[in-house]
Design an enzyme around this catalytic site. Structure first.
Site, PDB file in Angstrom:
ATOM      1  N   LYS A 280       0.847  -1.190   0.000  1.00 28.66           N
ATOM      2  CA  LYS A 280       0.000   0.000   0.000  1.00 28.66           C
ATOM      3  C   LYS A 280       0.886   1.245   0.000  1.00 28.66           C
ATOM      4  O   LYS A 280       1.833   1.335   0.777  1.00 28.66           O
ATOM      5  CB  LYS A 280      -0.909  -0.012   1.241  1.00 28.66           C
ATOM      6  CG  LYS A 280      -2.196   0.749   1.074  1.00 28.66           C
ATOM      7  CD  LYS A 280      -3.162   0.445   2.201  1.00 28.66           C
ATOM      8  CE  LYS A 280      -4.510   1.119   1.968  1.00 28.66           C
ATOM      9  NZ  LYS A 280      -5.487   0.828   3.023  1.00 28.66           N
ATOM     10  N   GLU A 365     -19.492  -4.837  10.328  1.00 27.94           N
ATOM     11  CA  GLU A 365     -20.416  -4.020  11.111  1.00 27.94           C
ATOM     12  C   GLU A 365     -21.510  -4.846  11.779  1.00 27.94           C
ATOM     13  O   GLU A 365     -21.921  -4.545  12.909  1.00 27.94           O
ATOM     14  CB  GLU A 365     -21.047  -2.951  10.215  1.00 27.94           C
ATOM     15  CG  GLU A 365     -20.100  -1.858   9.763  1.00 27.94           C
ATOM     16  CD  GLU A 365     -19.265  -2.228   8.553  1.00 27.94           C
ATOM     17  OE1 GLU A 365     -18.389  -1.441   8.159  1.00 27.94           O
ATOM     18  OE2 GLU A 365     -19.482  -3.338   7.993  1.00 27.94           O
ATOM     19  N   ARG A 393     -25.473  -1.309   7.277  1.00 27.39           N
ATOM     20  CA  ARG A 393     -25.221  -2.729   7.038  1.00 27.39           C
ATOM     21  C   ARG A 393     -25.656  -3.589   8.228  1.00 27.39           C
ATOM     22  O   ARG A 393     -25.785  -4.799   8.110  1.00 27.39           O
ATOM     23  CB  ARG A 393     -23.736  -2.957   6.763  1.00 27.39           C
ATOM     24  CG  ARG A 393     -23.140  -1.975   5.769  1.00 27.39           C
ATOM     25  CD  ARG A 393     -21.748  -2.355   5.351  1.00 27.39           C
ATOM     26  NE  ARG A 393     -21.793  -3.180   4.160  1.00 27.39           N
ATOM     27  CZ  ARG A 393     -20.732  -3.808   3.643  1.00 27.39           C
ATOM     28  NH1 ARG A 393     -19.576  -3.727   4.240  1.00 27.39           N
ATOM     29  NH2 ARG A 393     -20.860  -4.533   2.558  1.00 27.39           N
TER      30      ARG A 393
END
Length: 624
Positions: A280, A365, A393
Site C-alpha cells: 500500500k 459491522e 449494514r
C-alpha cells in the site's frame, strides 16, 4: 508520455513489455500530482498499479467483467479505460466519481463503495453468463481487509459449487497470509493448472468412475491424498477445502508474473483465487510509511506529504475522541467497538490508553453490533463508533440483537448527513429514517461541540439503546451560551418569538440560526428550537409551537421520507392543528459526490434556498 497513448480500453495491449514499468511509474506520478490537489484515495491506488495493468493486459474489457471491492482503488483502472482527462474534476460536483460507476463507463461493471461485495456481484455475473450462454470472463478483486466481512464468506460458500471459471483476486497488502512457502506454492499451482496435468487428471477420473463399485472410492482416496500433500506444503487450504483453487502468493508488482498466473487461472473450470501481495502506498514514501493517513487524503504537499491546509479547529470526531478518553478514566465499564476505523472515528486515543477495553472487529459491522449487544448483556457499556453509511449494514442486528432486548448499547454515528466527495455510497442521509423507526431506540443530534459532549455523557448514564448522530467536519462552536441540561425527549428553546418557528436537528441548527437572522432582517418574528431528540419526539414542544405560530419549519440533513419532518407533520395533523408545516430536508434520492456547500445549494437546504422557500411558499412573496 506513454500514458498519453492510452485513449480507451485495451489500448494498453499496444504497449510493449519494455514500456510496462515506465508506464507504471508515469501512472504513479500522475496519481500523486492529481490527488495532492484534489484529495482522494492515494495509498490503495498506488498499491495496485501493476495489478491493474496486468488484468487489463490479460482480460478484454468491457466484454470481460472486472469488479472492484469497495472501488476506491480503481483510479488506475479509470486511467486505462480512457478517463485521464476527467481527473481534473475527480470527486467534484458534476465530475468523475472516485469509485466505479456503471453510468461512467461500460468498463465499470458494478457500482461499489462498501466492502466485501465483489465476490457476490461476480457470482451474479457468472450465473448470468451461464444462463445466457456468454463466453466472457468474470474477475472479482477483494482486499484482505474486506475478507473480515461475513458477506465475503457467504459468497465464497456459494462459489465453491461452481463448475465454470470465476477468478477471485485477493489483493493482500498486509501480508496477512504467510509467504514463507511461496516458491513451492507457485510450483504446485503451475502443475495443477498446466494443461497436461489438468487433462490427465480429468481423464483418470473419467476412467475410474466407470469401474463398478470401487471407482468412486478410488477417486475419493486420491483426492484425500492430494489434499493431505497440499496441507503440508502450501497456504490457502481454507479455499482449497472449499473446492476453490488457490494460486499464489504472487508479487503484485511483477507484471510478467501476474500475467502468467492470470493466464493459468483462466484454465480452471471452477472458482479460482489468485493471492496477490502488494504494498500500500508503493512509490511514494510518505504513503508507504503512513498508509492509513493516505487512505482518504486531503490535498497535500508532495514534498512532505503534509496537508496543504492546516486544521485550526477540532472536528466532531476529535470531540468524540476527547470525551471517550475521559470516560475511559472515569468508568471502567465503558468499552469501545469499531469496525476497522479506529483512526477515522476518533478511537485511537482510547485504544492507546485502554487497549484491553478497545475492540476492533475488522470490516464487520453486523458482528460489531451483536458483539456490542453481548458486551451490554454482560453488564458493560459498549460504545460502537461507526460511520452513518456503514451502520446501514447492521440494521437487522440493531433491531433483533440490541433493541428487542432493550440493551444499553451506545451508537456514536459519525459522518451523519452529507459527507461530500465520496458520493452516494457514503452520504449519511438515511440514519434518522431507519433508526427512528425502531422501537426502544433513542436518537439524538447535537447542535455544536459542547452538546456532543453533553449528549455522550447522557448516553453513558442512559439505560437502553441510544444513538447520537453528528456530521463530518469542523465542530460548530457557536451558540455556546445555550447549554441547557439534556433531558430525555426534551428539546431546547433557543429563541422564543412568534409567527414562524424553525425546529432544527443537529447540524441544521447552525443553518437555521442564519435563516432566522435573514427572516428577522426582513421583518418577521421567528422562534428557533434545537430539537435535540428525534426519538422520542418532544410532543409538548410541537404542540406549543403549533398553537403559538402560524408556520412550523423543520430542518434536517436526512431524506424527507421517514425523517423528522414527517414525524412533526404527522403529530400536528393528528392533533388537528391548522398550523402549516414545511419540511426542509434532502429529497428522496441518492446524492452524488461534490463539495458539501455545493450539494446543499443543489438540494435546497442551504440558507438562501430555505429563506426563499419560506417567503415564497408560505408568505406569498416572490423572491428574486
Amino acid at each position: 508520455m506513454i500514458l498519453d497513448r492510452i485513449q480507451r480500453e485495451n489500448d494498453i495491449k499496444k504497449i510493449g513489455a519494455d514500456d510496462w514499468n515506465p508506464l507504471a511509474e508515469e501512472i504513479r506520478e500522475f496519481l500523486i500530482n492529481h490527488i495532492s490537489t484534489s484529495g482522494g484515495h492515494l495509498a490503495s491506488n498506488l498499491g495496485v498499479v501493476e495489478l491493474t495493468m496486468a488484468m487489463h493486459l490479460v482480460f478484454d474489457l468491457p466484454k470481460d467483467k472486472l469488479i472492484w471491492d469497495v472501488g476506491h482503488q480503481s483510479y488506475t483502472h479509470k486511467l486505462l479505460t480512457g478517463r485521464k482527462d476527467k481527473f481534473d474534476k475527480l470527486r467534484k460536483f458534476g465530475g468523475m466519481s472516485g469509485f466505479p460507476k456503471r453510468s461512467e463507463s461500460p468498463c465499470d461493471s458494478f457500482d461499489t463503495g462498501h466492502s466485501s461485495t465483489s465476490i457476490s456481484a461476480g457470482l451474479g455475473y457468472v450465473a448470468a453468463r451461464e444462463l445466457l450462454g456468454d463466453k466472457n470472463r468474470v474477475v472479482s478483486v477483494i482486499g484482505d481487509g474486506a475478507l473480515t466481512g461475513g458477506m465475503a464468506y457467504e459468497a465464497l460458500n456459494n462459489a465453491s459449487r461452481l463448475k465454470s471459471n470465476f477468478i477471485i483476486v485477493l489483493n493482500d497488502n498486509n501480508m496477512s497470509i504467510s509467504e514463507n512457502v511461496g516458491g513451492m506454492s507457485q510450483y504446485l499451482s503451475n502443475i495443477r493448472t498446466a494443461e497436461a496435468y489438468t487433462g490427465f487428471k480429468t481423464g483418470v477420473e473419467k476412467t475410474l468412475s466407470k469401474i463398478p463399485v470401487y471407482g468412486d472410492k478410488v477417486i475419493h482416496q486420491l483426492r484425500k491424498t492430494k489434499s493431505g500433500i497440499k496441507q503440508l506444503m502450501i497456504p490457502g487450504m481454507l479455499f482449497e477445502n472449499m473446492d476453490i483453487t488457490y494460486l499464489g502468493p504472487v508479487d503484485g508488482h511483477d507484471i510478467p508474473g501476474l500475467i502468467r498466473i492470470f493466464n493459468e487461472a483462466k484454465k480452471v473450470n471452477r472458482a479460482v483465487l489468485v493471492h496477490v501481495l502488494t504494498k500500500k502506498g508503493k512509490g511514494y514514501s510518505p504513503a508507504e510509511r503512513h498508509p492509513a493517513r493516505f487512505h482518504g487524503a486531503e490535498p497535500f504537499e508532495i514534498e512532505t506529504g503534509l496537508p496543504s491546509k492546516k486544521r485550526t479547529k477540532a472536528n466532531y470526531s476529535d470531540i468524540f475522541s476527547t470525551v471517550m478518553r475521559k470516560f475511559g478514566d472515569r468508568d471502567p465499564k465503558v468499552v469501545a467497538v469499531t469496525a476497522a476505523m479506529p483512526d477515522g472515528t476518533g478511537l485511537k486515543r482510547f485504544k492507546n490508553m485502554f487497549p484491553e477495553r478497545f475492540f476492533d472487529v475488522g470490516i464487520a459491522e453486523e458482528h460489531a453490533v451483536t458483539f456490542a449487544a453481548g458486551l451490554a448483556a454482560a453488564g458493560l457499556k459498549p460504545v460502537v463508533a461507526v460511520y452513518s453509511s456503514f451502520l446501514q449494514r447492521a440494521y437487522d442486528q440493531i433491531v433483533h440483537d440490541v433493541c428487542i432486548q432493550n440493551l444499553h448499547v451506545i451508537f456514536a454515528v459519525d459522518r451523519a448527513g452529507l459527507v461530500g466527495s465520496d458520493g452516494e455510497t457514503h452520504q449519511g442521509i438515511l440514519d434518522i429514517s431507519f433508526l427512528s423507526s425502531i422501537p426502544n431506540m433513542t436518537l439524538l443530534a447535537p447542535k455544536n461541540k459542547w452538546e456532543l459532549s453533553d449528549m455522550l455523557k447522557f448516553a453513558v448514564d442512559f439505560n437502553g439503546p441510544i444513538a447520537i448522530r453528528y456530521p463530518r467536519g469542523e465542530a460548530y462552536d457557536g451558540l455556546k451560551d445555550f447549554r441547557a441540561p439534556i433531558e430525555l425527549g426534551k428539546s431546547e428553546i433557543l429563541y422564543d418569538e412568534s409567527e414562524i418557528v424553525l425546529i432544527a436537528v443537529g447540524s441544521m441548527v447552525k443553518i437555521a440560526e442564519n435563516v432566522r437572522k435573514e427572516l428577522k432582517d426582513i421583518g418577521y418574528q421567528c422562534s428557533l428550537v434545537n430539537a435535540r431528540f428525534v426519538m422520542p419526539l418532544d410532543e409538548t414542544m410541537v404542540k406549543t409551537a403549533a398553537k403559538e405560530h402560524n408556520l412550523i419549519v423543520t430542518l434536517e440533513e436526512n431524506v424527507l421520507s421517514g425523517g423528522f419532518g414527517e414525524k412533526v407533520s404527522a403529530y400536528v395533523a393528528a392533533c388537528n392543528f391548522p398550523t402549516r408545516v414545511i419540511s426542509v430536508g434532502i429529497p428522496n434520492e441518492y446524492v452524488e459526490h461534490g463539495n458539501v456547500d455545493i450539494l446543499r445549494k443543489e438540494l435546497g437546504i442551504d440558507e438562501p434556498s430555505i429563506t426563499k422557500r419560506i417567503i415564497t411558499e408560505y408568505l406569498g412573496t416572490q423572491v428574486y
